[in-house]
Motif scaffolding. Structure first.
Motif, mmCIF file in Angstrom:
data_model
loop_
_atom_site.group_PDB
_atom_site.id
_atom_site.type_symbol
_atom_site.label_atom_id
_atom_site.label_comp_id
_atom_site.label_asym_id
_atom_site.label_seq_id
_atom_site.Cartn_x
_atom_site.Cartn_y
_atom_site.Cartn_z
ATOM 1 N N UNK A 247 0.834 -1.199 0.000
ATOM 2 C CA UNK A 247 0.000 0.000 0.000
ATOM 3 C C UNK A 247 0.872 1.254 0.000
ATOM 4 N N UNK A 248 0.270 2.354 -0.422
ATOM 5 C CA UNK A 248 0.987 3.630 -0.365
ATOM 6 C C UNK A 248 1.122 4.068 1.080
ATOM 7 N N UNK A 249 2.294 4.524 1.435
ATOM 8 C CA UNK A 249 2.541 4.987 2.782
ATOM 9 C C UNK A 249 1.966 6.380 2.984
ATOM 10 N N UNK A 250 1.708 6.710 4.245
ATOM 11 C CA UNK A 250 1.246 8.058 4.571
ATOM 12 C C UNK A 250 2.376 9.053 4.354
ATOM 13 N N UNK A 251 2.081 10.252 3.828
ATOM 14 C CA UNK A 251 3.161 11.223 3.591
ATOM 15 C C UNK A 251 3.768 11.707 4.888
ATOM 16 N N UNK A 252 5.056 11.977 4.834
ATOM 17 C CA UNK A 252 5.773 12.530 5.982
ATOM 18 C C UNK A 252 5.559 14.039 6.001
ATOM 19 N N UNK A 253 4.898 14.528 7.041
ATOM 20 C CA UNK A 253 4.560 15.951 7.104
ATOM 21 C C UNK A 253 5.751 16.848 7.392
ATOM 22 N N UNK A 254 6.851 16.263 7.833
ATOM 23 C CA UNK A 254 8.019 17.074 8.138
ATOM 24 C C UNK A 254 8.723 17.507 6.867
ATOM 25 N N UNK A 368 9.569 -6.800 -4.167
ATOM 26 C CA UNK A 368 8.363 -5.972 -4.153
ATOM 27 C C UNK A 368 8.502 -4.794 -3.201
ATOM 28 N N UNK A 369 9.193 -4.979 -2.086
ATOM 29 C CA UNK A 369 9.411 -3.867 -1.155
ATOM 30 C C UNK A 369 10.257 -2.778 -1.803
ATOM 31 N N UNK A 370 11.308 -3.185 -2.504
ATOM 32 C CA UNK A 370 12.149 -2.203 -3.197
ATOM 33 C C UNK A 370 11.366 -1.522 -4.306
ATOM 34 N N UNK A 371 10.587 -2.308 -5.065
ATOM 35 C CA UNK A 371 9.833 -1.750 -6.178
ATOM 36 C C UNK A 371 8.779 -0.757 -5.707
ATOM 37 N N UNK A 372 8.125 -1.057 -4.580
ATOM 38 C CA UNK A 372 7.078 -0.155 -4.080
ATOM 39 C C UNK A 372 7.658 1.198 -3.669
ATOM 40 N N UNK A 373 8.890 1.216 -3.185
ATOM 41 C CA UNK A 373 9.533 2.482 -2.828
ATOM 42 C C UNK A 373 10.023 3.234 -4.064
#
Length: 422
Positions: A247-254, A368-373
């Protein structure tokens, strides 16, 4: 009269001076009324008994606690803290995961004992039947004694054939390996939840991801044997899959740097290529070889005991002419069946196949972890680049410098595998 005036003047000056000092103290203590019930002010409590004639100096800890930036920061932490309902849900999932860890561990031990007990029992029955067939063939006596030996040998061979066919179908050593993998993966999931609760800010997304991971693990490694058991002799070897869709991760607000740059992206692309080109393909190839060997042994064992049962039925004591082929078949067939059974289940060929399949799945998960990033165009939605690189290095059993050297050498199509763990 002059003395009285001087005394009055000194008294008035002292009173004025005292009042001035008291006024100064009151001015120093006259701070805005701020609700500080959440803060501890130890320095003020220590100065509560100060004399009116002692100058008051405000200390740095108090100024720091009462500074507007500190108060605003603590207020934001209180207001924007984690949702208690989310934390409660994560703890409920953690308890369920801990229960599954215990279940899979216990069932794995049970099925490992199945393998050893069935192996010992079937080999004992097979060798006993072969011994009876040999006695019946070598005995010069006839009558009921020889018939009893022949019948006992045949029945024992038939029993061994049925038990061996069932054992080969369920593959207890492979079942035990499945439960060991499930135990390890559920334990890893529990550690992830604990980390989220300890240092993260849990959200509803974390709850959803944890639930999906639990359900996918339940599907990948089922507990029942009937109906949902994994196929032990598939037509093709595929990597094991136990994780949900990325899934898409939540954006980092910092606004801080997320650790990604062009060099790191190229490094991860090269590592992904090595994982798919070398590690995963190698374990899929080994899995195919183990599957072929297991199929051959699974067919050979019951076939040999069945032939031995037929041979023991037609044993003749002291044959008048030629060799007693039935005795040879009954004795040799039983001995070979014990050898085949020991190689298959004593050597745990089914477990080896499942291990190869699981390792191939691990390398696919890494890819898949590398590809998702890498496919995520918004870098603030990616996992921190430095942390992700360290995770990849640890999972592959390499240091950071070793991982970078591998990525640099992979452009020359090196034959080195990415993983050093297995």
């Amino acid at each position: 009269m002059a003395t009285l005036q001087a005394s009055s003047f000194l008294s008035s000056s002292a009173t004025s001076s005292s009042s001035f000092r008291r006024g100064t103290i009151k001015a120093r203590l006259n701070i805005p009324k701020i609700q500080t019930n959440k803060y501890s002010l130890p320095m003020l409590k220590q100065r509560r008994g100060i004399s009116d004639h002692e100058p008051f100096i405000t200390s740095n800890p108090v100024e720091e606690l009462l500074s507007p930036s500190r108060i605003l920061s603590d207020t934001n932490n209180i207001v924007n803290g984690p949702d208690p309902l989310v934390i409660e849900k994560l703890y409920a999932i953690k308890e369920a995961v801990a229960d599954r860890v215990e279940m899979h561990r216990n069932i794995g031990e049970q099925r490992s004992q199945w393998n050893s007990m069935l192996l010992t029992s079937i080999n004992g029955i097979t060798l006993a039947a072969a011994t009876m067939a040999g006695i019946a063939a070598s005995s010069s006596a006839g009558g009921d004694a020889i018939f009893g030996l022949k019948l006992s040998s045949t029945m024992m061979y038939l029993a061994a054939t049925g038990m061996l066919a069932i054992m080969n179908q369920i593959q207890p050593s492979q079942l035990a390996e499945e439960q060991r993998n499930a135990t390890r993966l559920f334990q890893d999931l529990r550690n992830q939840i604990e980390t989220t609760l300890s240092i993260g800010h849990p959200s509803a997304t974390d709850v959803k991801e944890a639930m999906d991971k639990v359900l996918d693990l339940d599907k990948a490694y089922p507990l029942p044997l009937l109906g949902v058991m994994l196929e032990k002799f598939p037509s093709s070897v595929e990597p094991a899959v136990w994780w949900p869709q990325q899934r898409r991760r939540q954006p980092n607000n910092g606004n801080e740097w997320n650790g990604w740059n062009g060099k790191l992206e190229e490094e991860m692309k090269e590592i992904k290529g090595v994982l798919g080109r070398k590690d995963q393909e190698e374990y899929i190839s080994l899995g195919k070889k183990a599957l072929k060997l297991n199929k051959l042994l699974a067919i050979s064992g019951p076939l040999l005991t069945g032939l031995a049962a037929i041979g023991s039925m037609f044993i003749e004591s002291s044959p008048s002419h030629g060799s007693n082929w039935a005795a040879i078949l009954g004795i040799v067939g039983g001995a070979l069946a014990s050898v085949v059974n020991t190689i298959e289940h004593g050597g745990q060929v089914g477990m080896v196949f499942e291990m190869y399949r699981s390792n191939a799945g691990f390398f696919q998960y890494m890819q898949e972890s590398i590809e998702s990033n890498l496919t995520e165009t918004e870098t603030e939605r990616r996992e921190n680049g430095e942390v992700f690189e360290m995770k990849v290095a640890l999972k592959l059993g390499r240091s950071l410098s070793d991982l970078r050297d591998l990525a640099a050498s992979s452009s020359w199509k090196t034959d080195e595998c990415a993983s050093k763990l297995f």
